[in-house]
Design an enzyme around this catalytic site. Structure first.
Site, PDB file in Angstrom:
ATOM      1  N   ASP A 182     -28.957 -15.004  -6.812  1.00  0.00           N
ATOM      2  CA  ASP A 182     -29.869 -15.700  -5.908  1.00  0.00           C
ATOM      3  C   ASP A 182     -30.620 -16.750  -6.713  1.00  0.00           C
ATOM      4  O   ASP A 182     -31.534 -16.437  -7.481  1.00  0.00           O
ATOM      5  CB  ASP A 182     -30.836 -14.689  -5.280  1.00  0.00           C
ATOM      6  CG  ASP A 182     -31.701 -15.298  -4.191  1.00  0.00           C
ATOM      7  OD1 ASP A 182     -32.227 -16.401  -4.405  1.00  0.00           O
ATOM      8  OD2 ASP A 182     -31.854 -14.664  -3.135  1.00  0.00           O
ATOM      9  N   ILE A 183     -30.237 -18.011  -6.525  1.00  0.00           N
ATOM     10  CA  ILE A 183     -30.787 -19.105  -7.323  1.00  0.00           C
ATOM     11  C   ILE A 183     -31.610 -19.994  -6.411  1.00  0.00           C
ATOM     12  O   ILE A 183     -31.083 -20.645  -5.507  1.00  0.00           O
ATOM     13  CB  ILE A 183     -29.662 -19.900  -8.008  1.00  0.00           C
ATOM     14  CG1 ILE A 183     -28.769 -18.948  -8.818  1.00  0.00           C
ATOM     15  CG2 ILE A 183     -30.241 -20.980  -8.911  1.00  0.00           C
ATOM     16  CD1 ILE A 183     -27.551 -19.603  -9.418  1.00  0.00           C
ATOM     17  N   GLU A 184     -32.915 -20.033  -6.648  1.00  0.00           N
ATOM     18  CA  GLU A 184     -33.829 -20.758  -5.776  1.00  0.00           C
ATOM     19  C   GLU A 184     -34.808 -21.590  -6.590  1.00  0.00           C
ATOM     20  O   GLU A 184     -34.892 -21.479  -7.815  1.00  0.00           O
ATOM     21  CB  GLU A 184     -34.618 -19.775  -4.892  1.00  0.00           C
ATOM     22  CG  GLU A 184     -33.781 -18.865  -4.032  1.00  0.00           C
ATOM     23  CD  GLU A 184     -34.631 -17.986  -3.130  1.00  0.00           C
ATOM     24  OE1 GLU A 184     -35.580 -18.524  -2.505  1.00  0.00           O
ATOM     25  OE2 GLU A 184     -34.366 -16.777  -3.056  1.00  0.00           O
ATOM     26  N   GLY A 185     -35.588 -22.394  -5.871  1.00  0.00           N
ATOM     27  CA  GLY A 185     -36.643 -23.173  -6.517  1.00  0.00           C
ATOM     28  C   GLY A 185     -36.102 -24.112  -7.572  1.00  0.00           C
ATOM     29  O   GLY A 185     -35.021 -24.688  -7.449  1.00  0.00           O
TER      30      GLY A 185
END
Length: 534
Positions: A182-185
């Site tokens: 989960d890769i965010e921001g």
């Protein structure tokens, strides 16, 4: 999977079609060559006005190639602890457990939410035991790394070897078969961390293959109604070029913030999915692989935020969920998740015309687990909740519980158990849902009723008896038979401190836990399994 020692640099902003010096890398003959791709583009350009855009979205009427798989997220560290292993609390067979991040005290050490080490989660949250119980009942976990909060391992840990070791530790400890990144921001555009992550994942995936254990990898990325961001497409490309055998891309169909006063969340979500489909079709073509439309759909997942989203005007309703489920089945969407099982209940109290943002309720009118039940019915799930209900640990009725090898007190018929108390019975750990006495944890509840106990999981053969922890020091007098003790007197019995609740003569302190309310001696120690009191 690639054997390259150094991963290809991830360049989300780079478009090879716009670069006159770019050349297609040599590919196996079975793949679509660049010359054939160009010819096909020209043909399609003559057929319709769609041009290359139409070609990217190549249609195939053969029907779905996959049965949608339901795998809802669970926030592992959120209080109260969600009992994902209990089929009465979780209609889904599989769950995605989030989130593993970098330990704030040691950047290359994995932790759960920055709050628990792996061992700490095993002891304080019973995480390992609950995973074991879920698997014994026919389900499994997806391990999710990253999320919006805290620091993802690849971002915080700049040492490649230590990062790879951290991934290896996680996959080995939890015997992971499916990994969710989960890769965010800002992490989506952090090229250095993207390269480190690719190298680490490709390495451990290759190791699992050599060991005869497959490791499936999903990317979870933010999305807009138009599809993935440019950076998001770059993340996918970097994984593919870096040698990761990528199962699919799961897009977070939530928080669009498009300015609509009453946004249609289902329409926005389907638009986002269609945009992602076009992007992935194009990406695979650029890398020399032609996929049909159903093949691309099978590589896409959707994760809505059920109920009230972070944007005040956005609410994903049960009708939206049913629409998404129908779309998933019709198109063969590879995966449908939701954020989160912890939130799948109506908020308590009266919240008329008030936006409710909560980690433990949805903020919309619903029955408990209503969203979960919609998605749990997807055809690609593992054996369903009915099968899980019927699963029993073999020969548990014949298991004699040894206090010396039980991690919590052995259940007693006469004891009064408060909510949260943990016991061992027939080789299984249970936790009281509410205060009860005389209710056999292993007994099936009567029709139309609920059991007072949650199944946590099996007792490990290497576990030992709980070790009481004194809450005071300085007690030195040892209890002796035949003596009268005044109220408030403190004594030691079998090395543990007690205090007399009233005057008592010749009554030894109890060592059966929990100690009965009518026992004259109050323990001045805690026992593993007792719920914490404020």
């Amino acid at each position: 999977m690639s054997d390259r020692a150094t991963p290809v640099a991830v360049r989300p902003d780079y478009d090879p079609l716009a670069d006159p010096d770019w050349q297609e890398p040599e590919q196996p003959r079975s793949r679509l060559s660049w010359s054939r791709l160009t010819a096909l583009v020209l043909v399609l350009g003559l057929i319709g006005a769609g041009g290359f855009y139409g070609f990217r979205y190549l249609r195939d009427t053969a029907g779905p190639t996959a049965k949608s798989w339901a795998v809802p997220y669970v926030d592992v560290t959120l209080t109260p602890t969600f009992q994902f292993q209990d089929p009465t609390a979780n209609p889904a067979n599989d769950v995605a457990l989030g989130f593993v991040v970098a330990d704030p005290k040691s950047a290359c050490r994995p932790s759960w939410g920055g709050a628990y080490t792996l061992d700490g989660a095993g002891k304080q949250l019973e995480l390992d035991r609950r995973i074991d119980q879920l698997r014994k009942a026919g389900g499994d976990i997806t391990l999710s790394l990253g999320g919006l909060n805290n620091s993802e391992l690849a971002v915080a840990c700049t040492n490649q070897q230590q990062l790879t070791d951290a991934y290896r530790q996680l996959i080995t400890r939890y015997d992971v078969k499916t990994l969710d990144l989960d890769i965010e921001g800002t992490a989506v555009a952090d090229r250095a961390s993207l390269e480190r992550r690719v190298t680490a994942v490709a390495t451990v995936q290759k190791e699992r293959v050599k060991a005869g254990k497959k490791l499936t990898v999903w990317l979870t990325l933010p999305v807009s109604p138009a599809g993935l961001t440019d950076d998001g497409v770059g993340v996918v490309r970097g994984m593919l070029e870096g040698g990761v055998d990528l199962r699919g891309v799961n897009v977070m169909t939530m928080d669009y913030n498009n300015g609509d006063a009453r946004p249609d969340m289902l329409a926005l979500s389907l638009s986002a999915l269609s945009g992602t489909h076009k992007q992935l079709t194009d990406l695979y073509l650029r890398l020399g692989t032609k996929l049909t439309s159903p093949q691309v759909w099978s590589r896409i997942g959707a994760t809505p935020m059920i109920g009230q989203n972070d944007i005040d005007t956005e609410r994903f309703t049960l009708d939206d969920a049913e629409g998404l489920a129908r779309f998933a089945v019709d198109n063969g969407l590879g995966r449908v998740s939701m954020w989160s099982l912890n939130r799948d209940a109506q908020c308590r109290g009266t919240f008329a015309n008030v936006v409710v943002h909560s980690n433990t309720c949805s903020g919309v009118d619903q029955e408990a687990l209503a969203f979960s039940k919609v998605f749990a019915g997807l055809p690609g799930k593992a054996p369903g909740s009915d099968d899980r209900d019927s699963v029993e640990i073999p020969n548990r009725a014949a298991t004699d519980d040894d206090p010396d090898t039980s991690p919590y007190p052995v259940w007693r018929m006469s004891a009064m158990y408060v909510a949260g108390y943990k016991v061992v019975w027939h080789g299984v750990v249970y936790e009281a849902k509410w205060a009860n006495s005389g209710v056999d944890p292993s007994a099936a509840p009567a029709a139309g009723t609920q059991t007072a106990w949650s199944v946590i999981g099996p007792v490990s053969p290497v576990e030992k008896a709980p070790r009481p922890v004194p809450v005071i020091t300085g007690v030195s007098k040892v209890w002796q038979p035949g003596r009268t003790y005044q109220r408030g007197t403190r004594v030691l019995y079998e090395g543990l401190p007690y205090e007399a609740k009233w005057n008592t003569t010749d009554e030894a302190p109890s060592t059966e836990f929990p100690i009965d309310a009518d026992d004259p001696w109050k323990p001045l120690f805690t026992i593993p399994g007792e719920p914490k009191t404020n």
